[in-house]
Design a protein around this motif. Structure first.
Motif, mmCIF file in Angstrom:
data_model
loop_
_atom_site.group_PDB
_atom_site.id
_atom_site.type_symbol
_atom_site.label_atom_id
_atom_site.label_comp_id
_atom_site.label_asym_id
_atom_site.label_seq_id
_atom_site.Cartn_x
_atom_site.Cartn_y
_atom_site.Cartn_z
ATOM 1 N N MET A 196 0.797 -1.214 0.000
ATOM 2 C CA MET A 196 0.000 0.000 0.000
ATOM 3 C C MET A 196 0.840 1.279 0.000
ATOM 4 N N SER A 197 2.085 1.127 0.377
ATOM 5 C CA SER A 197 2.840 2.372 0.539
ATOM 6 C C SER A 197 4.194 2.325 -0.140
ATOM 7 N N ASN A 198 4.776 3.492 -0.268
ATOM 8 C CA ASN A 198 6.155 3.602 -0.706
ATOM 9 C C ASN A 198 7.045 3.302 0.498
ATOM 10 N N LYS A 199 8.336 3.389 0.326
ATOM 11 C CA LYS A 199 9.250 3.143 1.433
ATOM 12 C C LYS A 199 8.923 4.087 2.589
ATOM 13 N N PRO A 200 8.651 3.543 3.780
ATOM 14 C CA PRO A 200 8.327 4.426 4.904
ATOM 15 C C PRO A 200 9.485 5.366 5.223
ATOM 16 N N LYS A 201 9.133 6.582 5.638
ATOM 17 C CA LYS A 201 10.174 7.591 5.895
ATOM 18 C C LYS A 201 11.083 7.183 7.049
ATOM 19 N N ASP A 202 10.493 6.405 8.008
ATOM 20 C CA ASP A 202 11.303 6.051 9.175
ATOM 21 C C ASP A 202 12.013 4.704 9.009
ATOM 22 N N MET A 203 12.051 4.195 7.781
ATOM 23 C CA MET A 203 12.699 2.893 7.587
ATOM 24 C C MET A 203 14.211 3.009 7.740
ATOM 25 N N ARG A 204 14.738 2.126 8.583
ATOM 26 C CA ARG A 204 16.184 2.122 8.816
ATOM 27 C C ARG A 204 16.784 0.876 8.191
#
Lengths: 178, 393
Positions: B242-250
């Protein structure tokens, strides 16, 4: 009533008897005997003549499933078994010392039959030994100029064996309607 | 195993809808062997909250205010600890729930949540998804082999099932530019594109790479060709498609020792999947019957190798498409036409096969439809009947 047959081959312990049992309509007739010599290292009983199962088709026709004996000393039977066959299922045991050697042996042995019909390859025991991988098998087969279906297979699982046989059929005639 | 003599703990499920309540009721009754039961808020001994629900924070505060000493079991995907609560990471498992219940009983015995800070339930003990009972039974059966999850047999979807994944978009006219745009997607707009790059990086460097965000953790073990995640397919699909790469992905690289420990833990949890099988299904989910931007509809596609179909999620007609391309390259449009199937099935299969580098555009000019050999034609009715029989069995 017409009869057709598919041949299952491969080394001792590759799962031919089990694979036939998993898709046969009737309890397969197996001529396993207590293994001796080298064969005992792989399994306690081995197929000395052949395995036999059957898939009943409509109109009383039947698809016969023949498994070749695993031991090379019975290879005189292989030509007889393949006579009139519509395709070959080659099962390889990934846990053996040199499965590529097995692969090449069976491809050579059944070269004419494969050329006339088709082959699908199932690799068993990959959960016991993961190497070589399916990718490695594909590369090895490229050296023979072959690009057949090669699947990881659990011979006990109907779906796996069924998919392998379906792939064999489609590879012989892609425009088949399923 | 709960003590049969123990009275069922009364649990108030705060802010949950009727469907969740029914599921919980069944979960408490059968897998948890009546160790707890649902109760009204005023009559309950323990509260349970889903922190991923809307307004969960507000509901939690309100409940805390009314019942300050009542133990609270908090469910969440992230497993993030909330002070003074018993935290259970989703997906919910029997083991985790029983452990949480035991902690709640302990708190009640010592005077409630306000009197003692409970030990959080360790996240690492998350087990299997147990919500639907039938699924739980399947999971247990599949544990006979240590790598059963990694080698899960292919799920062959029929057209009706697959439609729920790819919709029912009609065939397009390849000459119509607007329609062409409608069947394309940019992988980089989705997690799929990012995961493809991470997999490639892991395979090239041989490094074990971990991706983490507040919702999920994914660890890539290129040496073993495995990827580890505790999320089940429905959750994975939600989080990753459902989403693009989450902003908080580490993104981090694990050291050898840590990687080995992590692999062992995930293997015990049956949380390992084959990398190819993972990427394949992610591609199918993301594609939803579309093709990556830049894909030609008219250049013939050639097949490098057959996919390892017994270990993949198979869209309808996958075997036929593969066999056709193995026999002779065909364009995507020609393939749909030759096999008389909807284009979206060909597009979905192409997207998945491309993700595994099993197909590519053919530079040869051959674009003739396959002419079956005489032998094949002679055998066709026999082969078709065998095929039919195999599919029925």
């Amino acid at each position: 009533m017409a009869n057709y047959k598919i041949i299952f081959t491969g080394p001792v312990g590759a799962g031919k008897t089990t694979a036939i049992a998993s898709i046969s309509d009737v309890p397969p007739v197996s001529t396993d005997a207590t293994a001796s010599d080298m064969t005992r290292k792989r399994k306690n009983a081995t197929t000395v003549a052949m395995d036999y199962g059957v898939l009943k088709l409509d109109k009383g026709d039947a698809l016969h499933l023949y498994g070749t004996p695993g031991q090379e000393r019975f290879d005189f039977m292989w030509d007889i078994l393949t006579e009139g066959g519509i395709g070959l299922v080659l099962l390889l045991d990934n846990s053996r010392n040199n499965p590529f050697q097995d692969l090449q042996f069976f491809l050579r042995t059944f070269e004419d039959f494969i050329g006339r019909t088709g082959v699908a390859i199932g690799v068993t025991q990959m959960d016991i030994k993961a190497q070589p991988t399916i990718r490695d098998y594909r590369q090895e087969l490229m050296t023979n100029g072959l690009k057949p279906p090669v699947f990881a297979v659990d011979a006990r699982t109907h779906n796996d064996v069924s998919l392998l046989v379906q792939a064999l059929l489609f590879s012989m005639d892609p425009v088949l309607v399923d | 195993m709960p003590d049969k003599k123990e009275v069922a703990l009364r649990v108030a499920a705060i802010g949950m809808d009727q469907r969740s309540l029914s599921t919980l009721q069944m979960f408490f009754k059968i897998p948890c062997r009546n160790s707890c039961q649902l109760a009204e808020e005023d009559a309950a001994e323990v509260a349970m909250l889903d922190m991923d629900a809307i307004d969960a924070g507000k509901l939690f505060e309100e409940h805390r205010e009314r019942f300050p000493d009542r133990p609270v079991i908090v469910l969440s995907l992230s497993g993030q600890a909330i002070k003074g609560t018993i935290n259970v990471r989703k997906p919910l498992s029997v083991a985790l729930m029983l452990e949480a219940i035991a902690q709640a009983r302990k708190q009640l015995a010592t005077g409630g949540a306000g009197k003692q800070t409970p030990d959080p339930v360790p996240d690492s003990s998350t087990d299997s998804n147990v919500v639907p009972l039938k699924q739980q039974e399947k999971v247990q059966v599949s544990r006979v082999g240590s790598s059963a999850a990694a080698h899960k047999a292919a799920l062959q979807l029929d057209e009706k099932e697959f439609r729920s994944l790819v919709g029912s978009a009609p065939d397009i006219d390849p000459g119509n530019a607007d329609q062409r745009v409608g069947v394309c997607f940019n992988p980089d707009d989705y997690m799929f594109g990012y995961i493809c790059k991470v997999f490639a990086e892991a395979r090239k460097s041989g490094s074990v790479i971990r991706l983490e965000d507040s919702w999920s953790t994914l660890t890539v073990f290129p040496g073993q060709d495995r990827v580890a995640t505790e999320l089940k397919d429905p959750q994975l699909r939600t989080v990753y498609v459902m989403s693009n790469k989450p902003k908080d992905m580490r993104q981090s690289i694990l050291g050898t020792g840590q990687a080995e420990r992590e692999y062992q833990v995930m293997e015990e949890k049956q949380a390992l999947q084959d990398m190819d099988a993972f990427l394949w299904k992610l591609a199918l989910w993301t594609s939803r019957g579309r093709i990556p931007d830049g894909t030609s509809l008219s250049i013939p596609v050639f097949l490098r190798h057959w996919p390892n179909m017994t270990r993949l999620l198979l869209p309808p007609h996958a075997l036929r498409i593969t066999a056709l391309w193995a026999h002779q390259p065909h364009s995507l449009i020609q393939t749909a036409s030759a096999l008389r199937i909807p284009q979206r099935f060909v597009f979905a299969f192409y997207s998945a096969a491309l993700a595994l580098d099993l197909v590519g555009p053919c530079r040869r000019s051959s674009d003739m439809l396959v002419e079956p050999s005489t032998a094949a034609s002679e055998n066709r009715s026999v082969l078709a009947r065998i095929l039919q029989r195999l599919k029925i069995a």
